[in-house]
Design a protein around this motif. Structure first.
Motif, mmCIF file in Angstrom:
data_model
loop_
_atom_site.group_PDB
_atom_site.id
_atom_site.type_symbol
_atom_site.label_atom_id
_atom_site.label_comp_id
_atom_site.label_asym_id
_atom_site.label_seq_id
_atom_site.Cartn_x
_atom_site.Cartn_y
_atom_site.Cartn_z
ATOM 1 N N GLU A 37 0.833 -1.199 0.000
ATOM 2 C CA GLU A 37 0.000 0.000 0.000
ATOM 3 C C GLU A 37 0.876 1.262 0.000
ATOM 4 O O GLU A 37 1.779 1.421 0.826
ATOM 5 C CB GLU A 37 -0.927 0.012 1.218
ATOM 6 C CG GLU A 37 -1.757 1.301 1.359
ATOM 7 C CD GLU A 37 -2.632 1.585 0.131
ATOM 8 O OE1 GLU A 37 -2.692 2.761 -0.282
ATOM 9 O OE2 GLU A 37 -3.233 0.628 -0.415
ATOM 10 N N ASN A 87 -4.474 3.171 -2.484
ATOM 11 C CA ASN A 87 -5.823 3.002 -1.947
ATOM 12 C C ASN A 87 -6.355 1.591 -2.209
ATOM 13 O O ASN A 87 -7.523 1.385 -2.552
ATOM 14 C CB ASN A 87 -6.778 4.041 -2.535
ATOM 15 C CG ASN A 87 -6.379 5.456 -2.187
ATOM 16 O OD1 ASN A 87 -5.928 5.738 -1.077
ATOM 17 N ND2 ASN A 87 -6.520 6.366 -3.148
ATOM 18 N N GLY A 88 -5.458 0.621 -2.045
ATOM 19 C CA GLY A 88 -5.843 -0.774 -2.171
ATOM 20 C C GLY A 88 -5.918 -1.316 -3.577
ATOM 21 O O GLY A 88 -6.145 -2.513 -3.775
ATOM 22 N N GLU A 89 -5.712 -0.438 -4.585
ATOM 23 C CA GLU A 89 -5.888 -0.855 -5.975
ATOM 24 C C GLU A 89 -4.528 -0.901 -6.682
ATOM 25 O O GLU A 89 -3.755 0.062 -6.626
ATOM 26 C CB GLU A 89 -6.809 0.115 -6.698
ATOM 27 C CG GLU A 89 -7.187 -0.332 -8.097
ATOM 28 C CD GLU A 89 -8.265 0.537 -8.705
ATOM 29 O OE1 GLU A 89 -8.808 0.155 -9.766
ATOM 30 O OE2 GLU A 89 -8.580 1.595 -8.129
ATOM 31 N N LYS A 103 -13.859 -2.137 -8.857
ATOM 32 C CA LYS A 103 -12.496 -1.868 -8.406
ATOM 33 C C LYS A 103 -11.722 -3.164 -8.165
ATOM 34 O O LYS A 103 -12.240 -4.129 -7.608
ATOM 35 C CB LYS A 103 -12.541 -1.036 -7.122
ATOM 36 C CG LYS A 103 -11.177 -0.655 -6.577
ATOM 37 C CD LYS A 103 -11.315 0.208 -5.325
ATOM 38 C CE LYS A 103 -9.959 0.569 -4.741
ATOM 39 N NZ LYS A 103 -10.087 1.417 -3.529
ATOM 40 N N GLU A 104 -10.463 -3.151 -8.589
ATOM 41 C CA GLU A 104 -9.568 -4.287 -8.367
ATOM 42 C C GLU A 104 -8.874 -4.105 -7.020
ATOM 43 O O GLU A 104 -8.316 -3.042 -6.734
ATOM 44 C CB GLU A 104 -8.543 -4.367 -9.496
ATOM 45 C CG GLU A 104 -7.602 -5.556 -9.403
ATOM 46 C CD GLU A 104 -6.630 -5.619 -10.584
ATOM 47 O OE1 GLU A 104 -5.823 -6.575 -10.622
ATOM 48 O OE2 GLU A 104 -6.667 -4.713 -11.445
ATOM 49 N N ALA A 105 -8.892 -5.138 -6.161
ATOM 50 C CA ALA A 105 -8.307 -5.063 -4.826
ATOM 51 C C ALA A 105 -7.036 -5.907 -4.777
ATOM 52 O O ALA A 105 -7.066 -7.114 -5.043
ATOM 53 C CB ALA A 105 -9.300 -5.538 -3.775
ATOM 54 N N SER A 124 -5.012 -10.505 -7.156
ATOM 55 C CA SER A 124 -6.002 -9.502 -6.766
ATOM 56 C C SER A 124 -7.402 -10.105 -6.866
ATOM 57 O O SER A 124 -7.583 -11.249 -7.316
ATOM 58 C CB SER A 124 -5.890 -8.261 -7.651
ATOM 59 O OG SER A 124 -6.137 -8.599 -9.009
#
Length: 586
Positions: free
Chosen positions: A18, A41-43, A80-82, A96
């Protein structure tokens, strides 16, 4: 450390990304790509900068490789991709999730084609189908090059469609460059081909010290060194990379650093590249004894130099003679003429003080130079190697003549460069230099030990910082190449406890720190690029340093310098005297 070893000598991983980004260069014989990857932001996000060495945008310009780039993902997700995890094992893999989809995105080059791949392995773990967007062919760039218009494209053989519940789907996106009248290159099972080549490289000269960090760093260094191979119109060679130098060789990076490492591996491609590295220079050995160029560029079609004579003949002499000794071969006619030319060049450039003249050194006057310690040290080492070759050929009289010249240079190094600097009994890198320089270790590396203790102490106390060496006292400039020579020199000088401690520190930072997993070129210049030759030098810290492999008239010698912590070192499949050997040192 940001990364950890997930599988010894095979794989590193990190979940701690992160707000962080990194970049890594990966290469094949006709492509290289620097992938920048990070998490915000996690992406996860990605940038791709490519190099296609055989597509030249300007004639006879060493930096005029075709360098297209794209920040756009070849696939569009609806949510959104995490980010989950990133791994590297010769393939960069990012794990992810996108809603019910689990995603593994893999980046890797083709081994032999002008293609770089981005492969997505998708699994729909939900109960509903998932719609995605991708194109089967996207033209990203059109460029006029020296030999025609070139298309840069991203293609995928799978037509766009929804992914059903419970389905697994692999999408392979190929980034390619091609001339307008050529078809898009295709190959079967590129990921399996890449992994097979990686395993082949890792099996060569397989050294185990028992320290996972050092052993894994060494394994990856072998890979990065081998990735520098480039297939040109004049055959395979090795090039530095770094989004700057392709289809080109240098007397330091290739002749001095990496080719002597390749001699230990037995790899057929590396052996061909080594022959071409030295062979490309044959037309430049002239009767007037004008300097050979620092670099041969554009697939062997031209040459380049920016600082006059950097000691290039001395680099060439040292590298080629070391390769022949490792291989257990006598020079052929071309190699003999090249070695003889370099020896005579040294004779003609010997100053009245008994040292060897050159305009600059391998740092090309970035730091003050002129007649310098580096050039004379390389001459000393190369002459010693040549004398051994001549004795093996039964030419005792010629060998003694070369040893006499070598002794003259040794005396010159002591009398001209030797002195007290900053309170240490060491060397002035050049006349008037009153600061400690990292390259001061080179005489000790080559076997001149009279000032070894203070020289190595001065570098450690004045220059060692953050796991590497500053190039000169009082500056922030860092070049890993001199740090790696310093580590090898510590071992060769018998300072094995200090050498081992510094090697572990260096390896941990480069392998598991903020910019991984290879040796770097320079800071701040080049932004710590993963140039390929530096990884070859790292490998030689273990072969030339820890194992302390040397040569005499009869063959190779091993005078291993094991620190107290290392009770055993095993080596599998190392090539010495032209055959594979296994070595067990206790």
């Amino acid at each position: 450390m940001r990364w950890y070893i997930a599988e010894n000598k095979r794989r590193i991983a990190s979940e701690n990304f992160e707000g962080h980004s990194d970049r890594i260069e990966m290469g094949g014989e006709q492509v290289a790509c620097v992938v920048t990857y990070g998490v915000q932001n996690g992406e996860p996000y990605y940038k791709r900068q490519f190099a296609f060495p055989n597509f030249r945008t300007q004639p006879n310009n060493t930096c005029a490789t075709y360098y297209p780039k794209t920040d756009k993902s070849p696939i569009v997700f609806c949510t959104k991709e995490a980010f989950g995890r990133v791994e590297f094992d010769g393939v960069l893999s990012v794990y992810s999730r996108v809603g019910d989809l689990t995603v593994v995105r893999r980046f890797f080059p083709s081994v032999e084609q002008p293609v770089f791949y981005e492969q997505l392995e998708l699994f729909n773990g939900g109960t509903n189908s998932v719609s995605l967007e991708w194109e089967t062919l996207t033209r990203i760039d059109l460029r006029l090059t020296c030999e025609g218009y070139v298309y840069f494209e991203c293609s995928c053989n799978t037509p766009c469609r929804p992914i059903m519940a419970g389905e697994r789907l692999t999408l392979t996106f190929a980034y390619t460059a091609r001339y307008a009248n050529k078809d898009i290159p295709h190959e079967n099972a590129p990921l399996e081909t890449r992994r097979s080549r990686v395993e082949e490289i890792l099996s060569q000269c397989d050294i185990t010290t028992g320290n996972d960090v050092v052993d894994t760093m060494f394994a990856f260094a072998k890979l990065r060194a081998a990735e520098g191979l480039c297939n040109t119109v004049k055959g395979l060679i090795h090039n530095p990379g770094g989004l700057a130098y392709y289809a080109a060789i240098w007397c330091n990076d290739q002749c001095e650093y990496v080719a002597p490492w390749f001699a230990f591996t037995g790899d057929k491609k590396e052996e061909e590249a080594t022959r071409n590295i030295y062979g490309w220079y044959y037309p430049y050995f002239n009767e007037a004894y004008l300097p050979i160029p620092s670099s041969i560029i554009c697939g062997g079609m031209d040459n380049f130099g920016c600082a006059g004579d950097r000691g290039d003949a001395e680099m060439y002499l040292y590298g080629l003679s070391r390769v022949l000794l490792t291989q257990g071969r006598l020079p052929d006619d071309n190699q003999r003429r090249a070695l003889e030319w370099c020896v005579e060049y040294i004779r003609r450039n010997l100053t009245a003080d008994g040292v060897v003249y050159s305009d600059s050194d391998e740092l090309e006057n970035r730091i003050s130079s002129g007649v310098n310690l580096n050039t004379s040290s390389l001459a000393y080492g190369g002459l010693g190697n040549c004398a051994i070759l001549l004795k093996r050929m039964g030419k005792e009289e010629e060998a003694e003549s070369i040893l006499s010249l070598q002794q003259t240079i040794k005396n010159g190094i002591e009398n001209y460069f030797g002195g007290e600097v900053a309170g240490y009994k060491t060397y002035r890198y050049h006349k008037g230099c009153d600061v400690i320089r990292a390259w001061n270790c080179l005489p000790v590396y080559m076997g001149i030990t009279e000032r070894a203790k203070d020289t190595l102490k001065s570098i450690d106390e004045k220059l060692w910082t953050d796991g590497s060496c500053r190039s000169t006292e009082g500056e922030k400039i860092l070049w890993d190449r001199s740090a790696l020579y310093y580590l090898a020199t510590l071992f060769r000088a018998g300072e094995k406890e200090k050498a081992w401690a510094r090697l572990k520190e260096y390896s941990e930072i480069r392998l598991l720190g903020e910019h991984v997993p290879y040796a770097v070129e320079a800071y701040p210049e080049g932004g710590m690029r993963h140039l390929s030759g530096e990884s070859g030098l790292f490998c030689r810290v273990l072969t030339d340093g820890l194992l302390n492999i040397g040569f005499d008239e009869k063959g190779y010698t091993i005078n291993a310098q094991l620190p107290e912590e290392v009770t055993r070192v095993t080596v599998k499949n190392i090539y010495l005297d032209g055959k594979s050997e296994n070595i067990d040192v206790k």
